[in-house]
Scaffold this active site. Structure first.
Site, short mmCIF file in Angstrom:
data_model
loop_
_atom_site.label_atom_id
_atom_site.label_comp_id
_atom_site.label_asym_id
_atom_site.label_seq_id
_atom_site.Cartn_x
_atom_site.Cartn_y
_atom_site.Cartn_z
N THR A 133 37.04 41.27 50.63
CA THR A 133 36.69 42.66 50.35
C THR A 133 35.25 42.90 50.77
O THR A 133 34.38 42.06 50.51
CB THR A 133 36.90 43.01 48.86
N HIS A 160 39.37 29.47 37.71
CA HIS A 160 38.83 28.18 37.28
C HIS A 160 39.93 27.27 36.72
O HIS A 160 39.70 26.07 36.52
CB HIS A 160 37.74 28.40 36.24
#
Length: 517
Positions: free
Chosen positions: A436, A488
């Site tokens: 993006t 994560h």
């Protein structure tokens, strides 16, 4: 009897949950009336009555899980005829109520002789429904063949519906905001050129659109343009349209705002010496305005929140010296464009760098499915594109096999399709990683949200001239902050930092990619 079936839920969606029935057993229903809402992990679907009659059985209660083709309930056809009569007889003290336009509405839906149906077109693979936007014409207006009449919004794209023939819009069957399905009749055109008496439905359709009524103009305005024109008190006749047949595009309307604002700026000057009159606060418009979210905006909001709630999101940052990439681009951009027919931008360099880094750190290109990890051996890069309807992420397939020119052409075609509302569902699904670029809007730094179920997204930002310490000397260099948001649960901090450093190295020294270093 007519079964109420669970519709197709979309690609890779195998089940849904009954959210809420809007009718109970014994209630009278009419064809295409919403009966129940289904929720999936991607979209919400409304299921309508297959025929006029009575809801005689509910086989799947609220909260139950169903699959495509499952019978949700049963409508007994024809049994609703007596129901309106009983209801009409109940209020004996008010016999005039039976003559209200609302009671007469069903009879008005019969097509006039010689009328041509306006049907909802196919809206894309696995798109089962859409929402009627604002009708650009009202019942009784003359229309021309292929003239834009209404826009239908889905959770992915917007579909324009045009007049099937020259004539008069004799009836509006589906009002603004109504939910419709492919093939459903939403209006009728009388090809003879004479208008039938407007139905109760058509009246309600136009009353709902009064808020964004179209100013007089020679060409129809799309809903987004009409909203800009109305909210800023612009004269559409004074706006030069750059679209097909002189049609006013959103960019034309936005440009006209600045022109209109500059004109009255000098007007208050002669009155400066006089006492300032008491300002009338916003007498021409309400202080607040409630507007229903489009299906696309609802989908964007839901998916972003689901991403935050599901993944353990973390962002790591770095900065890139863009000197060498900018110099390479400046040196070859003219030759590149002549050779390949497309401009050389920064996205192709970033895409190449990302693919190389993904090959080294495969966890960033993977996704979690339950207790499994799915490693992807293909590199389908999603490229976020901002449109007037919201953010969409079309996918550039097999980016690892494309040259710089191929990447630029692919991204250019996807961007144009996104802005024109012509993206297909296949172009919006199956990405393995997303890029993006907030820098196009001036963003200096951000923490992008993961595009679930992907495990990584790279955020590009604005290029800013900053003083940097290089070999003991302070030099001014074009610098860009880059950000990697990652899941994560799957990607460790070491892998995330290594990935971002690898992208930085390949951008600061583009020759490394050519030498495979």
């Amino acid at each position: 009897m007519a079964d109420i079936l669970t519709p197709t839920l979309g690609e890779s969606v195998t089940e849904a949950t009954i959210a809420k029935w809007s009718k109970k057993v014994g209630d009278a229903v009419r064809k295409d009336e919403i009966l129940v809402e289904l929720e999936t992990d991607k979209v919400s679907l409304e299921v309508v009555a297959p025929a006029d009659g009575v809801l005689s059985d509910i086989k799947a209660a609220d909260g139950e899980t169903v699959t495509p083709g499952t019978v949700l309930g049963v409508v007994t056809e024809g049994a609703s005829d007596a129901a309106p009569t009983a209801k009409a007889a109940a209020p004996a003290a008010a016999p005039a109520a039976a003559e209200t336009p609302k009671a007469a509405a069903p009879a008005a839906s019969a097509p006039a002789a010689g009328a041509i149906d306006i049907a909802v077109p196919t809206m894309g693979e696995s798109v089962a429904e859409g929402t009627i936007g604002t009708w650009l014409k009202k019942a009784g207006d003359a229309v021309k063949k292929d003239e834009l009449l209404v826009e239908i919004e889905t959770d992915k794209v917007a579909v324009e519906v045009s007049s099937p023939a020259d004539g008069v819009l004799s009836e509006i069957v589906a009002a603004d905001g109504a939910t419709v399905t492919p093939g459903q009749v939403i209006g009728r055109v009388s090809a003879s050129g004479t208008a039938a008496a407007p139905s109760a439905n058509s009246g309600s359709a136009n009353s709902g659109s009064a808020q964004y009524s179209a100013p007089a103009s020679d060409t129809p305005l799309s809903p987004s343009v009409k909203r800009i024109v109305t909210e800023n008190n612009l004269d559409p006749k004074a706006i030069q349209g750059s679209g097909k047949d002189g049609r006013i595009l959103k960019g034309d309307a936005l440009s006209a705002i600045g022109t209109a604002a500059a004109a009255p700026a000098a007007a208050p000057a002669p009155a400066a010496a006089a006492a300032a009159p008491v300002a009338q606060p916003r007498a021409d418009q309400p202080r607040e305005e409630r507007v229903k979210m489009t299906r696309l905006r609802q989908t964007i909001a839901r998916r972003l929140k689901e991403s935050q709630n599901t993944a353990a999101q973390l962002t790591t940052f770095n900065e890139v010296d863009m000197t060498n990439v900018m110099a390479l681009r400046a040196q070859y951009k003219e030759v590149f464009e002549k050779r390949h027919g497309v401009k050389l931008g920064f996205m192709s360099f970033f895409t190449k760098a990302v693919v190389a880094a993904l090959k080294e750190i495969p966890a960033v290109n993977a996704e979690i499915d339950g207790t499994d990890i799915i490693y992807k051996n293909h590199y389908d890069i999603g490229v976020a594109v901002g449109t007037d309807k919201g953010l969409v992420v079309p996918v550039l397939r097999d980016a690892d096999t494309l040259s710089l020119a191929g990447i630029e052409k692919g991204i250019g075609e996807l961007g144009k399709a996104a802005r024109d509302g012509n993206l297909t569902l296949d172009q919006l699904q199956g990405g393995t990683f997303t890029i993006t670029n907030g820098g196009t809007y001036g963003s200096l730094m951000s923490t992008p949200i993961l595009n679930a179920p992907q495990s990584g997204i790279l955020g590009m930002h604005n290029i800013v001239q900053r003083p940097m310490a290089i070999n003991g000397e302070v030099k001014i260099r074009p610098m860009m902050y880059i950000a990697l948001s990652y899941d994560h649960r799957l990607v460790d901090g070491k892998e995330a930092v290594t990935f971002l450093v690898r992208v930085k190295e390949l951008l600061e020294d583009p020759a490394r990619a050519l030498l495979d270093l």
